[in-house]
Write a protein that holds these residues in place. Sequence first.
Motif, PDB file in Angstrom:
ATOM      1  N   THR A  64       0.847  -1.195   0.000  1.00 33.32           N
ATOM      2  CA  THR A  64       0.000   0.000   0.000  1.00 33.32           C
ATOM      3  C   THR A  64       0.882   1.245   0.000  1.00 33.32           C
ATOM      4  OG1 THR A  64      -0.097   0.054   2.393  1.00 33.32           O
ATOM      5  CG2 THR A  64      -1.823  -1.188   1.249  1.00 33.32           C
ATOM      6  N   HIS A  65       0.256   2.371  -0.332  1.00 34.85           N
ATOM      7  CA  HIS A  65       1.020   3.607  -0.459  1.00 34.85           C
ATOM      8  C   HIS A  65       0.140   4.761  -0.033  1.00 34.85           C
ATOM      9  CE1 HIS A  65       4.130   6.221  -1.955  1.00 34.85           C
ATOM     10  NE2 HIS A  65       3.304   6.835  -2.784  1.00 34.85           N
ATOM     11  N   ALA A  66       0.730   5.815   0.528  1.00 38.39           N
ATOM     12  CA  ALA A  66      -0.054   6.997   0.902  1.00 38.39           C
ATOM     13  C   ALA A  66       0.724   8.262   0.562  1.00 38.39           C
ATOM     14  CB  ALA A  66      -0.378   6.963   2.387  1.00 38.39           C
ATOM     15  N   ILE A  67       0.008   9.276   0.135  1.00 36.99           N
ATOM     16  CA  ILE A  67       0.623  10.560  -0.218  1.00 36.99           C
ATOM     17  C   ILE A  67      -0.045  11.650   0.619  1.00 36.99           C
ATOM     18  CG2 ILE A  67       0.973  12.251  -2.054  1.00 36.99           C
ATOM     19  CD1 ILE A  67       0.595   9.878  -4.033  1.00 36.99           C
ATOM     20  N   ASP A  68       0.785  12.463   1.267  1.00 36.41           N
ATOM     21  CA  ASP A  68       0.267  13.601   2.021  1.00 36.41           C
ATOM     22  C   ASP A  68       0.144  14.773   1.044  1.00 36.41           C
ATOM     23  OD1 ASP A  68      -0.259  15.699   3.681  1.00 36.41           O
ATOM     24  OD2 ASP A  68       1.385  15.301   5.086  1.00 36.41           O
ATOM     25  N   VAL A  69      -1.083  15.065   0.626  1.00 39.90           N
ATOM     26  CA  VAL A  69      -1.266  16.088  -0.411  1.00 39.90           C
ATOM     27  C   VAL A  69      -0.776  17.441   0.076  1.00 39.90           C
ATOM     28  CG1 VAL A  69      -2.959  17.243  -1.879  1.00 39.90           C
ATOM     29  CG2 VAL A  69      -3.203  14.828  -1.369  1.00 39.90           C
ATOM     30  N   ARG A  70      -0.889  17.685   1.380  1.00 38.38           N
ATOM     31  CA  ARG A  70      -0.484  18.979   1.910  1.00 38.38           C
ATOM     32  C   ARG A  70       1.034  19.174   1.823  1.00 38.38           C
ATOM     33  NH1 ARG A  70      -2.507  21.439   7.639  1.00 38.38           N
ATOM     34  NH2 ARG A  70      -1.494  19.624   8.499  1.00 38.38           N
ATOM     35  N   ALA A  71       1.772  18.105   1.728  1.00 39.17           N
ATOM     36  CA  ALA A  71       3.227  18.226   1.690  1.00 39.17           C
ATOM     37  C   ALA A  71       3.754  18.341   0.263  1.00 39.17           C
ATOM     38  CB  ALA A  71       3.871  17.040   2.394  1.00 39.17           C
ATOM     39  N   ILE A  72       2.864  18.475  -0.711  1.00 38.12           N
ATOM     40  CA  ILE A  72       3.291  18.636  -2.098  1.00 38.12           C
ATOM     41  C   ILE A  72       3.055  20.089  -2.491  1.00 38.12           C
ATOM     42  CG2 ILE A  72       2.993  17.805  -4.468  1.00 38.12           C
ATOM     43  CD1 ILE A  72       3.611  15.522  -2.598  1.00 38.12           C
ATOM     44  N   PRO A  73       4.070  20.766  -3.021  1.00 36.56           N
ATOM     45  CA  PRO A  73       3.846  22.158  -3.403  1.00 36.56           C
ATOM     46  C   PRO A  73       2.979  22.247  -4.653  1.00 36.56           C
ATOM     47  CG  PRO A  73       6.096  21.494  -3.918  1.00 36.56           C
ATOM     48  CD  PRO A  73       5.435  20.316  -3.282  1.00 36.56           C
ATOM     49  N   LEU A  74       1.782  22.759  -4.500  1.00 37.49           N
ATOM     50  CA  LEU A  74       0.881  22.867  -5.635  1.00 37.49           C
ATOM     51  C   LEU A  74       0.529  24.329  -5.861  1.00 37.49           C
ATOM     52  CD1 LEU A  74      -1.456  19.854  -4.823  1.00 37.49           C
ATOM     53  CD2 LEU A  74       0.218  19.983  -6.662  1.00 37.49           C
ATOM     54  N   GLY A  75       0.384  24.689  -7.119  1.00 36.02           N
ATOM     55  CA  GLY A  75       0.021  26.059  -7.452  1.00 36.02           C
ATOM     56  C   GLY A  75      -1.464  26.271  -7.266  1.00 36.02           C
ATOM     57  N   PRO A  76      -1.894  27.527  -7.431  1.00 37.24           N
ATOM     58  CA  PRO A  76      -3.309  27.820  -7.251  1.00 37.24           C
ATOM     59  C   PRO A  76      -4.173  26.964  -8.171  1.00 37.24           C
ATOM     60  CG  PRO A  76      -2.115  29.717  -8.140  1.00 37.24           C
ATOM     61  CD  PRO A  76      -1.102  28.705  -7.738  1.00 37.24           C
ATOM     62  N   GLY A  77      -5.145  26.311  -7.609  1.00 40.23           N
ATOM     63  CA  GLY A  77      -6.077  25.531  -8.422  1.00 40.23           C
ATOM     64  C   GLY A  77      -5.601  24.130  -8.733  1.00 40.23           C
ATOM     65  N   GLU A  78      -4.361  23.821  -8.422  1.00 47.82           N
ATOM     66  CA  GLU A  78      -3.838  22.517  -8.837  1.00 47.82           C
ATOM     67  C   GLU A  78      -4.393  21.361  -8.015  1.00 47.82           C
ATOM     68  OE1 GLU A  78       0.260  22.896 -11.215  1.00 47.82           O
ATOM     69  OE2 GLU A  78       0.477  22.961  -9.054  1.00 47.82           O
ATOM     70  N   GLU A  79      -4.693  21.648  -6.730  1.00 48.08           N
ATOM     71  CA  GLU A  79      -5.248  20.580  -5.913  1.00 48.08           C
ATOM     72  C   GLU A  79      -6.609  20.162  -6.490  1.00 48.08           C
ATOM     73  OE1 GLU A  79      -4.738  21.231  -1.768  1.00 48.08           O
ATOM     74  OE2 GLU A  79      -6.147  19.666  -1.208  1.00 48.08           O
ATOM     75  N   ASP A  80      -7.380  21.164  -6.925  1.00 47.23           N
ATOM     76  CA  ASP A  80      -8.671  20.841  -7.530  1.00 47.23           C
ATOM     77  C   ASP A  80      -8.482  20.028  -8.799  1.00 47.23           C
ATOM     78  OD1 ASP A  80     -10.958  22.682  -6.179  1.00 47.23           O
ATOM     79  OD2 ASP A  80      -8.964  23.571  -6.052  1.00 47.23           O
ATOM     80  N   ARG A  81      -7.490  20.423  -9.588  1.00 43.86           N
ATOM     81  CA  ARG A  81      -7.262  19.691 -10.831  1.00 43.86           C
ATOM     82  C   ARG A  81      -6.851  18.254 -10.551  1.00 43.86           C
ATOM     83  NH1 ARG A  81      -3.245  22.996 -14.091  1.00 43.86           N
ATOM     84  NH2 ARG A  81      -3.540  24.694 -12.621  1.00 43.86           N
ATOM     85  N   LEU A  82      -6.042  18.091  -9.498  1.00 42.51           N
ATOM     86  CA  LEU A  82      -5.630  16.741  -9.130  1.00 42.51           C
ATOM     87  C   LEU A  82      -6.843  15.910  -8.741  1.00 42.51           C
ATOM     88  CD1 LEU A  82      -3.424  14.661  -8.292  1.00 42.51           C
ATOM     89  CD2 LEU A  82      -3.486  15.695  -6.024  1.00 42.51           C
ATOM     90  N   LEU A  83      -7.703  16.481  -7.885  1.00 43.32           N
ATOM     91  CA  LEU A  83      -8.859  15.726  -7.417  1.00 43.32           C
ATOM     92  C   LEU A  83      -9.844  15.480  -8.554  1.00 43.32           C
ATOM     93  CD1 LEU A  83      -9.349  17.318  -3.905  1.00 43.32           C
ATOM     94  CD2 LEU A  83      -8.145  15.229  -4.530  1.00 43.32           C
ATOM     95  N   ASP A  84      -9.973  16.477  -9.446  1.00 44.16           N
ATOM     96  CA  ASP A  84     -10.838  16.275 -10.608  1.00 44.16           C
ATOM     97  C   ASP A  84     -10.325  15.120 -11.455  1.00 44.16           C
ATOM     98  OD1 ASP A  84     -12.459  18.244  -9.838  1.00 44.16           O
ATOM     99  OD2 ASP A  84     -11.753  19.755 -11.267  1.00 44.16           O
ATOM    100  N   ALA A  85      -9.010  15.090 -11.624  1.00 43.22           N
ATOM    101  CA  ALA A  85      -8.422  14.041 -12.461  1.00 43.22           C
ATOM    102  C   ALA A  85      -8.658  12.663 -11.848  1.00 43.22           C
ATOM    103  CB  ALA A  85      -6.931  14.292 -12.644  1.00 43.22           C
ATOM    104  N   LEU A  86      -8.640  12.597 -10.519  1.00 38.90           N
ATOM    105  CA  LEU A  86      -8.845  11.301  -9.873  1.00 38.90           C
ATOM    106  C   LEU A  86     -10.319  10.909  -9.859  1.00 38.90           C
ATOM    107  CD1 LEU A  86      -6.338  11.577  -6.910  1.00 38.90           C
ATOM    108  CD2 LEU A  86      -6.198  10.044  -8.874  1.00 38.90           C
ATOM    109  N   GLY A  87     -11.187  11.893  -9.908  1.00 38.57           N
ATOM    110  CA  GLY A  87     -12.626  11.624 -10.001  1.00 38.57           C
ATOM    111  C   GLY A  87     -13.202  11.012  -8.734  1.00 38.57           C
ATOM    112  N   ARG A  88     -14.500  10.652  -8.815  1.00 37.94           N
ATOM    113  CA  ARG A  88     -15.162  10.084  -7.646  1.00 37.94           C
ATOM    114  C   ARG A  88     -15.690   8.704  -7.985  1.00 37.94           C
ATOM    115  NH1 ARG A  88     -17.530  13.532  -3.536  1.00 37.94           N
ATOM    116  NH2 ARG A  88     -16.058  15.227  -3.316  1.00 37.94           N
ATOM    117  N   GLY A  89     -15.399   7.769  -7.135  1.00 41.43           N
ATOM    118  CA  GLY A  89     -15.880   6.404  -7.340  1.00 41.43           C
ATOM    119  C   GLY A  89     -17.184   6.169  -6.602  1.00 41.43           C
TER     120      GLY A  89
END
Lengths: 157, 218, 358
Positions: A64-89
Motif C-alpha cells: 500500500t502507499h499513501a501521499i500527504d497532499v499537503r506536503a506537495i507544493p501545488l500552485g493555485p487551483g492545482e489541488e482541484d485539478r488533481l482531485l478532478d483528475a482522480l474523479g469520484r468512485g
Amino acid sequence: MPFEALDPRDAGRLEALTATASGAHGPDPEACESVRGRVDSGNVPLLLNEVRYALERLLDDGTTHAIDVRAIPLGPGEEDRLLDALGRGELRAEFDSLGRSEVQECAYPGVWCVTHYNEAGHVAGRFLEVTFTPALLASPPEDVRTGLERLAAELAP
Amino acid sequence: MNLLEFARGPAFNFALIVFVFGVVWRLAGLFLQWRRRDLSKPRQHNLIVAGTRAMLMRSLPPHELEKHIVFQHMSGYAWHIAWFISLLFFAPHLPFFKQFLGFAWPALPNWISLGAGAVALALLLTLVIRRATNPVLKQISTWDDYISVVLTILPLATGFLAYGRLLPIRYETLLALHLLSICALLVWYPFGKLMHLFLTFPSRFQAGALLGRKGVEA
Amino acid sequence: MLVDPRATVADMLRARGISRRGFMKFCATTASLMALAPSMTPKVAEALQKARRTSVIWLPFQECTGCKESLTRAGGPTLENLIFDAISLDYSETLMAAAGHQAEEAMKNAIRENWGNYLLLVDGSLPVDVPEYSVIGGVSNLEMLKEVAAGAKAVVAIGTCSAFGGLPAARPNPTGARPISDVVKDKPLINVPGCPPMPIAITSVLVHYLTFGTLPELDHLNRPKSFFGQTIHDRCYRRPFYERGQFAESFDDEGAKAGWCLFKVGCKGPTTYNGCATYKWNLGASWPVESGHGCLGCSEPNFWDWQGFYNPLSTTQWGGYAQIGAAAAAGAAAGAVAALAARRKQRPVGQDVQEEGK
Ligand code: SF4
C-alpha cells in the motif's frame, strides 16, 4: 489555558476572511486566476504517475502507499485539478471525531482520498491512499472491545 | 557575514575597482604614450582606410594557413560569441547590468542563452585540453594563457553548477562561488591577456595604419 | 484545566470521549504537521500512546508578538490546539490569563517543579549592549534568559529575532540586539526562524518533542531539516517560468499578470529555506509568491539588512558611480604618469640613427 483568553470572534472572522478566498479545497481557482495566472507546477501529472505505479505495486504484491497532499507544493487551483483528475468512485464514508472526516473512493478503484476536517470545517489533512481498504474504514479492536463491554453491560440483568 | 554576502558585497566591490582602475591605467598608458614623429614622407595618405582595412582583414584567417587552423579559428569565434550571448542575454544576468546602466535589454529564452553557455563551456574545455597536449601549442603557451582561459571557464562552470544545482552544495554557496569566479576574472582582467578585449582592434588598426604609411599593402 | 501529570496524550483524548478512529486521525494530521511521510503515522500513534505532557515556558524579549499571532491563528480551534492541551504552557506573558506577580509566581513554580525537564521557548532578541532596554518585572531579559535556560531541557528560539537578531538588530542596532544562540551555549538549541515563522514550523518542533521526546534533526543554522530543508525556490509552483526564463519585470506588467517568476522583482526564494511554498499561509489560502510578491527571505540571517527587498539576487552591492569614477580617475592618472615616463625615455628622432652610426 491560554486559548480561553482569546477572543472567540477571531476564529469566526478568520474563517469569513478565508472563506472568500477558499473554495472547497483551497483557493478558488477562477477568482485567483485573474491575479495569479493559470500556472502549472508540473506536479499534478507527477502525482498521477506516482498513483499509477502505486496501483501496479498494489496488484503485484499488495504494497500500500499513501501521499500527504499537503506536503506537495501545488500552485493555485492545482489541488482541484488533481482531485478532478482522480474523479469520484462509488464508495464514500464519513465519520465525525475531532471534526468531520471523509473517505472517498476515487474513479480508479484502489485509490482513496481521505480528507480530515477540523471542527471549524477547515481541511486539516488530506491524503491519497492506494490500498484495497483504507484502515480508517475498519473498526479498531480497541473500540470493538469498549463496544462489547457496553453491549454486555446493556444485556446484564 | 556569510560567503554570499562577502561575494556580492566587499569582494565584488574590490574586484570592480581593480578592474576599472587597471583597465583605465593600461589604456591610458598605451594611448598617451604617443609615437615619435616620423619625418619620412608618407607613401599613403589615407591612414584611416589602411588601419580599418587591416583591422578587418586580419580578423579573417590567412588563405595559405586556412586549412591547418580551421578548427582553432572557427572554435575561437564560436566560443567568444557563445560566451557573450550567455553573459549578455541570460535573463537573470540582466538585472546585474541594469544596476550599472539603469536600463536593460530583452533576454533570450533560456534554452538559447544556456545552450550558448554550454557550447562555450564545451569548446573552452576542448581548447584548454588541446593547448595542454598539442606539442606546438604547449611550447608557445605561458602561464598567462592558462590563467586567462581558466578564469574564463570558471564563471561558466560555476554558473551551470548554481543554475542546475549540480552539486550537493547549497545554492547560496554555489551562487557565491559564481560571483567569486567573476571577481577573479575582473581582477585578473587588466593584467593578463584578457585585456585583448580592449586592445585587439586598436592594435590591428594601428599596425595597419603604420604599415600603410610605409606603403605596405596589408 | 487540571490534568493528571502522568496522563498520556492518548489518555487525554480518551478522557474527552474521542474514539480510536479520532486518535488515528489526530496521529495522521500530527505526522503531517511534523512533515513526516504518512507511512510514519503508526509510529506516531505508538509514541503518542506513551507521550506525557511537557511543561513549556515561553519568554518574550525584544519582539512584536507577531510570532505568537502566527501560532495562535494557526488553524481551527480543536485539532491543532490539542497539542496545546498536551503541553502545559506554564508561563507566557502574552497568552496566560495571570498577570503581574501572579504570573512571575507561576513561572517560578513551573521552573522549580520541572527543573531540568521543561522546554524553553523564546521569541525576540536580546539587547546585549544595554540590557536595561528590555526588562520584565525588573529583571533584564539577559538575566532572565540565563536563569531560566539553566533548568531547561532544550531551548527553542521562535522567530528570526531570537534565532538571528531580526529587525531589532537592523543597522544601526541601537540596543545591541543579539540572537539567543549568543547567550545560550550549553543547551540544545533549535532555531525556528521566520518573520513570523509558519505556525506549522513551530508546532512541528513542539509535536516532535512531545511525541518522540527528542529534538528534530537540525541544519547548520540549527533549523529543523524537515521544515527548513529546502528552499522556497525548490518548491515554488512558479519554478517552470524561472526555468523557461519568463520573468515579471514589474508588479503590474503582463508577466506579473500571467503569474511568471518574480526573480527580477527581487524574489529571494532561491536562497531562502522555509516551507511557505508547500504549507502556505492562512489555512492554506495563499503565500507571498502566490499573492504576487517575491519572497523576502525572512527565515535567513541578516535578511533585514542584506540588500533591498526589490533588488534581484543577481545584483551586487557595488560602491556607486562615484567610486567607479574615482577608480577610473586614479587609473587614468597612473596611466598618464606611466606614458609620460615612457615618452621621456624616447630619444629624439634621428638620435638612434646617429648612435648606430658611431
Ligand atoms: S518566484 Fe521566486 S521562488 Fe518562485 S521560481 Fe521565481 S525566483 Fe524561485
